[in-house]
Enzyme design. Sequence first.
Site, mmCIF file in Angstrom:
data_model
loop_
_atom_site.group_PDB
_atom_site.id
_atom_site.type_symbol
_atom_site.label_atom_id
_atom_site.label_comp_id
_atom_site.label_asym_id
_atom_site.label_seq_id
_atom_site.Cartn_x
_atom_site.Cartn_y
_atom_site.Cartn_z
ATOM 1 N N LYS A 1 21.781 -55.506 -4.114
ATOM 2 C CA LYS A 1 21.440 -56.904 -4.141
ATOM 3 C C LYS A 1 22.105 -57.767 -3.141
ATOM 4 O O LYS A 1 21.359 -58.987 -2.997
ATOM 5 C CB LYS A 1 22.012 -57.529 -5.575
ATOM 6 C CG LYS A 1 21.525 -56.857 -6.690
ATOM 7 C CD LYS A 1 19.882 -57.106 -6.856
ATOM 8 C CE LYS A 1 19.325 -56.632 -8.324
ATOM 9 N NZ LYS A 1 17.932 -57.022 -8.261
ATOM 10 N N SER B 1 23.303 -46.542 -13.003
ATOM 11 C CA SER B 1 21.717 -46.654 -12.631
ATOM 12 C C SER B 1 21.607 -45.623 -11.493
ATOM 13 O O SER B 1 20.414 -45.214 -11.625
ATOM 14 C CB SER B 1 21.634 -48.064 -12.182
ATOM 15 O OG SER B 1 22.091 -48.662 -11.044
HETATM 16 N N1 PMP Z 1 21.159 -50.943 -10.618
HETATM 17 C C1 PMP Z 1 22.107 -51.805 -10.444
HETATM 18 C C2 PMP Z 1 23.635 -51.544 -10.578
HETATM 19 C C3 PMP Z 1 21.529 -53.126 -10.528
HETATM 20 O O1 PMP Z 1 22.561 -54.128 -10.635
HETATM 21 C C4 PMP Z 1 20.300 -53.424 -10.434
HETATM 22 C C5 PMP Z 1 19.749 -54.888 -10.270
HETATM 23 N N2 PMP Z 1 19.771 -55.414 -11.483
HETATM 24 C C6 PMP Z 1 19.359 -52.283 -10.525
HETATM 25 C C7 PMP Z 1 19.881 -51.130 -10.477
HETATM 26 C C8 PMP Z 1 17.881 -52.590 -10.346
HETATM 27 O O2 PMP Z 1 17.367 -53.140 -9.310
HETATM 28 P P1 PMP Z 1 16.136 -54.114 -9.388
HETATM 29 O O3 PMP Z 1 16.542 -55.397 -10.015
HETATM 30 O O4 PMP Z 1 15.489 -54.264 -8.078
HETATM 31 O O5 PMP Z 1 14.723 -53.217 -10.320
#
Ligand code: PMP
Length: 325
Positions: free
Chosen positions: A46, A273
């Site tokens: 991010k 994630s």
């Molecule tokens: N993994 C983590 C730990 C995140 O903070 C985010 C953002 N919400 C994502 C994956 C997914 O990224 P995006 O918002 O670009 O889909």
Amino acid sequence: MTSHERPLESVLETVGRTPLVRVHDGPEEVAIYAKLESFNPGASVKDRIGRYMLERMLERGDVSPGGTVIEPTAGNTGIGIAIAAEQLDLEAIFVVPERFSVEKQQLMAALGAEVINTPSDDGMDGAIDRAHELAEELDDAVVPQQFSNPLNSEAHYETTGPEIYDALDEVGAVVAGCGTAGTLMGIARYAREQDPDTYVAGVEPEGSLYGEFFGEDREEGEYKVEGIGTHDPATNELFDPDLVDAVHAVADERAHEEVARLAREEGHLVGSSAAAASVAAKRVARSIADGGIDAPSESVVTVFPDSSERYLSKGIYRSFEEWEC
Ligand code: PMP
């Protein structure tokens, strides 16, 4: 990559150019590579959108130096925006529902941002409403709103996508988790411009509903994996099903096992994630290997969005039952 040849003027210049590293648990004939986003200064993917959105908004005159950026966010986006705001002479205010991770809120405050809590019962919608109210009250304030701001996916189209193709001659498939879906959409658009046949897969936890875009039956439920997934796919303004072949659902238990395996076997200290993305990338690699997926080359690229250090207090390395969300 993160080693730079010349001294840098500010931490903002260390955003991006993260390493792309082989993941060694897939089939022999298909190489899997992961972009290690914890190498960013705020330790997550991010930081890219924090820098990119604020720089573009300043250029466009949406906000001026000395103005304020207000974002409803509980997590990594706040840290990414806080780093950029400080360097770009903007004030940062984050509106966070009470129940969210104290660690992330502490980091936002340490970076000089103001954190305002809204009642947990009002959910993220309550935080979004409060952010807009505050923006009305203040002079020269802007709400980037990562869930609906095209600059979010554009950041990845302009940075993450080209970095992947700088490192690799060919990419057969792109696999990435979908929260706002900014990461996947930006990379997918860039990848499909390089080769329209690139296979593109999203990743979500079981219980999330992105799969409904593809007519798949999904059962709505809670999940422990953090940062990806949605219960309300129709409201996601960035997700474009035309750029995606499938969304893979990964069970919490599988992601939890993979968090531990990635650390133990490959030295990757990553969040859940990233582990879900790894599980899905291996599935896609196996399908390419056995002919189930027709990809233009035998390589799969995925994204590991952040580090497990952010989730130690939630017991990410304890047993599955002891892992809290
Ligand atoms: N993994 C983590 C730990 C995140 O903070 C985010 C953002 N919400 C994502 C994956 C997914 O990224 P995006 O918002 O670009 O889909």
